[in-house]
Design a protein around this motif. Structure first.
Motif, mmCIF file in Angstrom:
data_model
loop_
_atom_site.group_PDB
_atom_site.id
_atom_site.type_symbol
_atom_site.label_atom_id
_atom_site.label_comp_id
_atom_site.label_asym_id
_atom_site.label_seq_id
_atom_site.Cartn_x
_atom_site.Cartn_y
_atom_site.Cartn_z
ATOM 1 N N LYS A 1 5.723 12.167 7.978
ATOM 2 C CA LYS A 1 4.349 12.641 7.941
ATOM 3 C C LYS A 1 3.808 12.601 6.522
ATOM 4 N N LEU A 2 2.613 11.997 6.391
ATOM 5 C CA LEU A 2 1.956 11.946 5.095
ATOM 6 C C LEU A 2 1.334 13.299 4.783
ATOM 7 N N GLU A 3 1.508 13.753 3.565
ATOM 8 C CA GLU A 3 0.929 15.011 3.138
ATOM 9 C C GLU A 3 -0.281 14.730 2.262
ATOM 10 N N PRO A 4 -1.423 15.355 2.546
ATOM 11 C CA PRO A 4 -2.611 15.153 1.716
ATOM 12 C C PRO A 4 -2.313 15.408 0.243
ATOM 13 N N GLY A 5 -2.756 14.480 -0.602
ATOM 14 C CA GLY A 5 -2.531 14.603 -2.036
ATOM 15 C C GLY A 5 -1.332 13.839 -2.539
ATOM 16 N N SER A 6 -0.441 13.428 -1.632
ATOM 17 C CA SER A 6 0.735 12.667 -2.059
ATOM 18 C C SER A 6 0.319 11.240 -2.410
ATOM 19 N N PRO A 7 1.130 10.529 -3.231
ATOM 20 C CA PRO A 7 0.797 9.146 -3.580
ATOM 21 C C PRO A 7 0.658 8.248 -2.348
ATOM 22 N N GLU A 8 1.499 8.477 -1.346
ATOM 23 C CA GLU A 8 1.443 7.660 -0.129
ATOM 24 C C GLU A 8 0.144 7.914 0.623
ATOM 25 N N TRP A 9 -0.252 9.178 0.701
ATOM 26 C CA TRP A 9 -1.492 9.533 1.399
ATOM 27 C C TRP A 9 -2.695 8.959 0.669
ATOM 28 N N THR A 10 -2.659 8.981 -0.661
ATOM 29 C CA THR A 10 -3.783 8.470 -1.450
ATOM 30 C C THR A 10 -4.047 7.014 -1.147
ATOM 31 N N ARG A 11 -3.001 6.213 -0.943
ATOM 32 C CA ARG A 11 -3.164 4.778 -0.726
ATOM 33 C C ARG A 11 -3.409 4.414 0.732
ATOM 34 N N THR A 12 -3.280 5.381 1.625
ATOM 35 C CA THR A 12 -3.377 5.103 3.056
ATOM 36 C C THR A 12 -4.796 5.345 3.565
ATOM 37 N N ILE A 13 -5.262 4.471 4.445
ATOM 38 C CA ILE A 13 -6.571 4.658 5.065
ATOM 39 C C ILE A 13 -6.407 5.633 6.218
ATOM 40 N N THR A 14 -6.978 6.805 6.054
ATOM 41 C CA THR A 14 -6.872 7.877 7.043
ATOM 42 C C THR A 14 -8.243 8.158 7.640
ATOM 43 N N VAL B 1 -12.381 -0.984 11.904
ATOM 44 C CA VAL B 1 -11.113 -1.601 11.499
ATOM 45 C C VAL B 1 -11.361 -2.770 10.549
ATOM 46 N N GLU B 2 -12.397 -3.571 10.845
ATOM 47 C CA GLU B 2 -12.738 -4.695 9.966
ATOM 48 C C GLU B 2 -13.120 -4.203 8.574
ATOM 49 N N LYS B 3 -13.936 -3.126 8.527
ATOM 50 C CA LYS B 3 -14.342 -2.554 7.239
ATOM 51 C C LYS B 3 -13.140 -1.972 6.495
ATOM 52 N N ALA B 4 -12.241 -1.338 7.240
ATOM 53 C CA ALA B 4 -11.052 -0.747 6.625
ATOM 54 C C ALA B 4 -10.163 -1.838 6.020
ATOM 55 N N HIS B 5 -10.030 -2.956 6.750
ATOM 56 C CA HIS B 5 -9.219 -4.068 6.251
ATOM 57 C C HIS B 5 -9.835 -4.638 4.967
ATOM 58 N N ALA B 6 -11.163 -4.827 4.967
ATOM 59 C CA ALA B 6 -11.845 -5.346 3.781
ATOM 60 C C ALA B 6 -11.722 -4.370 2.617
ATOM 61 N N TRP B 7 -11.762 -3.089 2.925
ATOM 62 C CA TRP B 7 -11.609 -2.063 1.890
ATOM 63 C C TRP B 7 -10.236 -2.153 1.236
ATOM 64 N N HIS B 8 -9.219 -2.310 2.064
ATOM 65 C CA HIS B 8 -7.854 -2.433 1.538
ATOM 66 C C HIS B 8 -7.733 -3.660 0.644
ATOM 67 N N ARG B 9 -8.340 -4.775 1.069
ATOM 68 C CA ARG B 9 -8.289 -5.993 0.247
ATOM 69 C C ARG B 9 -8.976 -5.766 -1.101
ATOM 70 N N ILE C 1 -11.458 -4.960 -6.847
ATOM 71 C CA ILE C 1 -12.915 -5.144 -6.833
ATOM 72 C C ILE C 1 -13.570 -3.830 -6.410
ATOM 73 N N GLU C 2 -14.115 -3.097 -7.388
ATOM 74 C CA GLU C 2 -14.690 -1.787 -7.105
ATOM 75 C C GLU C 2 -16.084 -1.912 -6.512
ATOM 76 N N PRO C 3 -16.523 -0.909 -5.752
ATOM 77 C CA PRO C 3 -17.895 -0.912 -5.211
ATOM 78 C C PRO C 3 -18.921 -0.731 -6.322
ATOM 79 N N ASP C 4 -20.181 -1.007 -5.991
ATOM 80 C CA ASP C 4 -21.255 -0.834 -6.962
ATOM 81 C C ASP C 4 -21.500 0.647 -7.218
#
Length: 296
Positions: free
Chosen positions: A3-16, A178-186, A192-195
Motif C-alpha cells: 500500500k502506498l502511503e501519502p507523502g512517500s516517494p512512491e506515492w509522489t510519483r504515482t498517478i492517484t 487515462v489518455e491524459k494521465a499517460h501523457a502526463w506521465h510522459r 516538459i513542465e506545464p505553462d
C-alpha cells in the motif's frame, strides 16, 4: 502490491485519484504547474497543522459516514477502512485508494467520503450534482477497480445533514482521463513542465522553486514590467474600494444572514472563530441578471 502511503516517494510519483483533477486542469485546490513539480520531486507539499487537522477530521468522519451510507443501502456491507487498487497493465504507475468498499454478495461498489462546511463550499451549484473534480476522481477509481457500477460520494457537511451523490461510470470520460494521465506521465519522464498560470498554487510553487537570493540582477521585458506595476496599482485601489463596499453591505444587512436583490442572493454572513462574522459574495450569480434589473 504494498500500500502506498501519502507523502512517500512512491506515492509522489504515482498517478492517484486525488491527482486526476490537477492533471485535467479542473482542480479547485492545485494547478497543473504545481502538481507537476510536486510529482517531479522539485517541491514538497507542506502539511500545516490546520491541514493535518482537516485530514484527521476527515478520517474520523469516514466512520460515521460509512454507517450513514449503510442505513441508506440496506443489505450492503462496507470495509473497515481504505482499500487500494492498481492496474499493472497500464504503462505508468497508478493507484486508486477508495475510502470504503461496499459489498453485497459478489457485488462491489465504491463509497467515498468528503467533508465541507456547507453545500456551497462543497461546490453544489444547485443542480444536485457533485463537483467535476470529485466526479473525475471517482471515475478514475471506477476504472482502476473495474467496478463500473454507480459509485456513491457521501458528503458530510459541518452544517446540515449528510447527502449522497451517485456517480455513474462513463467509459468515454474514463478513456480521456487515462489518455491524459499517460501523457502526463510522459511529460514527467521527458521533463516538459506545464505553462505558468494565474493560480495561487502556481505562484506558491514558483516561490518554492527559487528560495535563494544571490544578489544578482535580471533584465525583464517592458511588457511584463508595465503589466506588473500597473496591476499592482490597480490592486491597491481595488482593495480599498472593496473594503468600503463590504462595510456598506454589512451595515445594510445588520443581523441578517442573507442579502438579496430582486430575489437573487448577493451575499451571506457566516460565523467565524470568536464572535466575528465573515461576508461571502455569491460569485455564481450572473451579473447580467442584476444589470437587467437596474436598466429596467
Amino acid at each position: 502490491m504494498t500500500k502506498l502511503e501519502p507523502g512517500s516517494p512512491e506515492w509522489t510519483r504515482t498517478i492517484t485519484a486525488s491527482k486526476i483533477p490537477g492533471i485535467l486542469g479542473i482542480s479547485r485546490w492545485t494547478s497543473q504547474y504545481a502538481l507537476w513539480h510536486q510529482m517531479a520531486g522539485n517541491v514538497v507539499e507542506h502539511v500545516s497543522e490546520a491541514k493535518q487537522e482537516n485530514y484527521d477530521y476527515g478520517h474520523a468522519v469516514e466512520l460515521a459516514a460509512a454507517e450513514f451510507w449503510k442505513y441508506r443501502n440496506p443489505g450492503w456491507r462496507v470495509s473497515r477502512g481504505e482499500v487500494q487498487f492498481t492496474r499493472d497493465e497500464l504503462p505508468f504507475p497508478n493507484a486508486a485508494t477508495i475510502d470504503r468498499r461496499g459489498s453485497r454478495g459478489r457485488a462491489r461498489r465504491i463509497v467515498e467520503v468528503k467533508t465541507a462546511r456547507s453545500l456551497e463550499e462543497w461546490g453544489d451549484d444547485g443542480s444536485g450534482n457533485a463537483p467535476a473534480d470529485y466526479v473525475a476522481q471517482v471515475i478514475w477509481q471506477q476504472f482502476i477497480t473495474g467496478w463500473h457500477v454507480p459509485a456513491d460520494i457521501v458528503l458530510w457537511p459541518q452544517y446540515g445533514m449528510p447527502r449522497i451523490y451517485t456517480i455513474e461510470y462513463d467509459s468515454r470520460i474514463a478513456d480521456v482521463v487515462v489518455e491524459k494521465a499517460h501523457a502526463w506521465h510522459r511529460s514527467l519522464v521527458d521533463g516538459i513542465e506545464p505553462d505558468l498560470d494565474d493560480t495561487v498554487a502556481t505562484y506558491e510553487t514558483v516561490k518554492q522553486l527559487h528560495p535563494d537570493i544571490d544578489g544578482s540582477t535580471v533584465e525583464i521585458d517592458a511588457d511584463l514590467a508595465l503589466q506588473y506595476l500597473g496591476w499592482n496599482q490597480e490592486l491597491k485601489q481595488a482593495t480599498k474600494t472593496m473594503t468600503g463596499l463590504k462595510s456598506r453591505l454589512l451595515d445594510a444587512m445588520g443581523d441578517a444572514q442573507y442579502a438579496t436583490c430582486n430575489g437573487e442572493k448577493i451575499a451571506d454572513r457566516r460565523p467565524t472563530r470568536g464572535d466575528s462574522v465573515a461576508l461571502y459574495a455569491n460569485t455564481k450569480l450572473d451579473l447580467a441578471t442584476l444589470k437587467g434589473v437596474q436598466a429596467a
